[in-house]
Design an enzyme around this catalytic site. Structure first.
Site, PDB file in Angstrom:
ATOM      1  CG  ASP A  62      -4.824   3.412  -5.505  1.00  0.00           C
ATOM      2  OD1 ASP A  62      -4.179   3.567  -6.215  1.00  0.00           O
ATOM      3  OD2 ASP A  62      -4.430   4.779  -5.857  1.00  0.00           O
ATOM      4  CG  HIS A  99      -2.820   0.511   0.812  1.00  0.00           C
ATOM      5  ND1 HIS A  99      -2.611   1.511   0.088  1.00  0.00           N
ATOM      6  CD2 HIS A  99      -3.883   0.174   1.386  1.00  0.00           C
ATOM      7  CE1 HIS A  99      -3.615   1.566  -0.431  1.00  0.00           C
ATOM      8  NE2 HIS A  99      -4.492   1.012   0.871  1.00  0.00           N
TER       9      HIS A  99
END
Length: 521
Positions: A204, A200
């Site tokens: 995304d 992350h």
């Protein structure tokens, strides 16, 4: 150059600069290939520093067999255009950074200057393809064996195993994501299924979808092989740096996430009330990832494209979006399965969090050229009354939730930790950790990344997006992604003990599937 009345040699200046920037060559800053992380990027990095989040994975099935050796030249072209994909984080106190970020001495003071990111000096194909990486070899062997057992399909067993992979955020030779190749048959070279796995950081859910599309474009265009003797080499920065675009500035420098005083006051007040009045699962206390011994259960609910086309006119008639409809179905199913029957007197509401792609708030040319990749999300958090979760109110709820989703402020929650009086005065790692850990879980994260198709000689048949909740204070995470070939995948993850054991979790998800499918006839 002079300092304190005496000449300073260039070597001393360079040495001092390297020390201040954790050893990053000043040329990288001048070329736009190194910078500090933005506020949002730092948030996702701290989730890893504090062991609060595992990974997310995007899954793709192409309609044509692809040879893995063709990926190198395609990735080379993608990296040159989007160097954020080739970044690593340069942490404080490397290589003892993991202990440093968990130490009380770090957590007790503010660090308003975020860590740096930079383009990696060199990348080979096997730095990206996780299959042969020594650290993951045993786990990957188990995943490939399960994939073959499951007739070369992405099953819940496969996604649960992939969710256990952890990718370090500060690797000196590898980026913050990997590609997992799931080969067809016993061979290792040809595949249709590929998985994008990320921790992350500067990434995304749309990164996975976009890289699948860009790979398909590259395969369709027959990108030529790079002219180097090492056919595994994707790039060498020393000789290729002129080919790289600049890393874009953080999206938080283009879109102001920070709330005004009124919005902040409303957010803080609402959050305090929700924390006191929302439902919490009894056997579900949050913990750090490495210390949490409970399993995460996965369930993939598929709505075929034919079913989806029958559902859409019904949604239009009732002025509901697919996300609003799914939210209503989720709440009603949980109520009908008796999830709320033992609630306390003050448990009046149930939480819902909706992530949002902030790219749509940027000029279209910026999205295509600069922000196609990176960490570019927002999120909104609500609480809804348990008493409203009635089947005969499905369409009224669906319409209402749709309105709430469409009119939400998706930046205020994350924006509060970006305020000067917060990040300049307090340690954000500590704030987030203390707010996440040791709490009973409640609520759902529902993320719909939309309908995607790819037109070209290489087509995308199927997409999935899967993640676990980690140490976030939610019980379930529901990720939705659709194609016009294999329809909509609703991938549900839950922590053991929230909705019972594995059998009870499956019973609840089966009930949800039945509930949704009755409107697809």
């Amino acid at each position: 150059m002079k300092m304190a009345g005496k000449d300073i040699k260039q070597e001393e200046v360079t040495e001092r600069l390297l020390e201040e920037t954790n050893g990053i060559d000043e040329n990288l800053f001048e070329r736009g290939h190194a910078r500090r992380m933005g506020h949002l990027e730092n948030y996702f990095a701290l989730l890893q520093r504090q062991d609060l989040y595992g990974n997310f994975a995007s899954y793709c099935e192409y309609d044509t067999l692809i040879n893995v050796t063709r990926l190198g030249p395609i990735l080379r072209k993608i990296f040159f255009k989007h160097p954020i994909l080739a970044h690593t984080i340069i942490p404080k106190n490397y290589p003892n950074h993991e202990e440093f970020y968990l130490d009380k001495a770090y957590l007790e003071q503010a660090y308003p200057e975020h860590d740096y990111i930079k383009v990696l000096p060199k990348l080979h194909l096997n730095d990206i393809i996780i299959n042969e990486q020594e650290q993951y070899k045993d786990k990957i062997s188990e995943i490939l064996l399960q994939f073959r057992k499951d007739n070369f399909e992405i099953t819940e067993q496969v996604t649960e195993m992939i969710s256990q992979i952890r990718i370090p955020i500060c690797h000196p030779t590898k980026p913050n994501w990997r590609l997992l190749i799931l080969p067809e048959g016993e061979g290792k070279e040809n595949f249709k299924h590929i998985v994008y796995i990320s921790n992350h950081c500067c990434s995304d859910a749309m990164n996975g979808v976009n890289i699948f599309k860009d790979i398909a474009d590259g395969l369709s265009q027959s990108v030529p092989t790079a002219s180097n003797e090492d056919n595994q080499l994707i790039y060498d920065y020393e000789t290729d740096y002129e080919n790289f675009s600049k890393i874009p500035i953080p999206i938080t420098d283009r879109i102001d996430y920070r709330p005004g005083m009124v919005a902040m006051g409303k957010f803080i007040g609402t959050t305090m009330i929700m924390n006191y009045l929302t439902f919490r699962f009894k056997d579900s206390q949050t913990d750090k990832i490495k210390q949490d011994t409970r399993e995460n259960f996965h369930y993939n609910l598929n709505i075929t494209w034919d079913q989806l086309t029958k559902l859409k006119p019904i949604l239009t008639k009732h002025e509901a979006s697919i996300t609003g409809f799914l939210q209503a179905c989720l709440f009603i199913t949980l109520a009908e399965q008796g999830i709320f029957k033992d609630k306390k007197w003050n448990e009046l509401g149930f939480d819902m969090s909706i992530p949002n792609d902030n790219r749509k708030n940027l000029p279209s040319d910026l999205v295509e050229e600069q922000y196609k990749y990176g960490s570019n999300v927002g999120g909104s958090h609500y609480s809804f009354l348990l008493s409203s979760f009635q089947r005969d109110q499905l369409w009224e709820l669906s319409k209402y939730y749709t309105g709430v989703i469409q009119n939400a402020d998706y930046n205020v929650g994350l924006g509060t930790i970006m305020l000067d009086m917060v990040y300049k005065k307090q340690n954000v790692d500590k704030i987030i950790s203390e707010s996440y850990l040791g709490n009973k879980r409640g609520g759902i994260i529902l993320s719909n990344i939309g309908l995607h198709e790819h037109k070209g000689s290489i087509g995308i048949q199927d997409l999935k997006f899967v993640q676990d909740v980690g140490a976030l204070n939610f019980a379930l995470v529901v990720n939705v992604c659709s194609t016009k070939v294999k329809g909509m995948n609703v991938c549900i993850s839950g922590v053991e003990g929230t909705i019972g054991d594995r059998e009870q979790f499956k019973i609840t998800c089966d009930a949800l599937k039945t509930f949704i499918q009755q409107y697809c006839k």
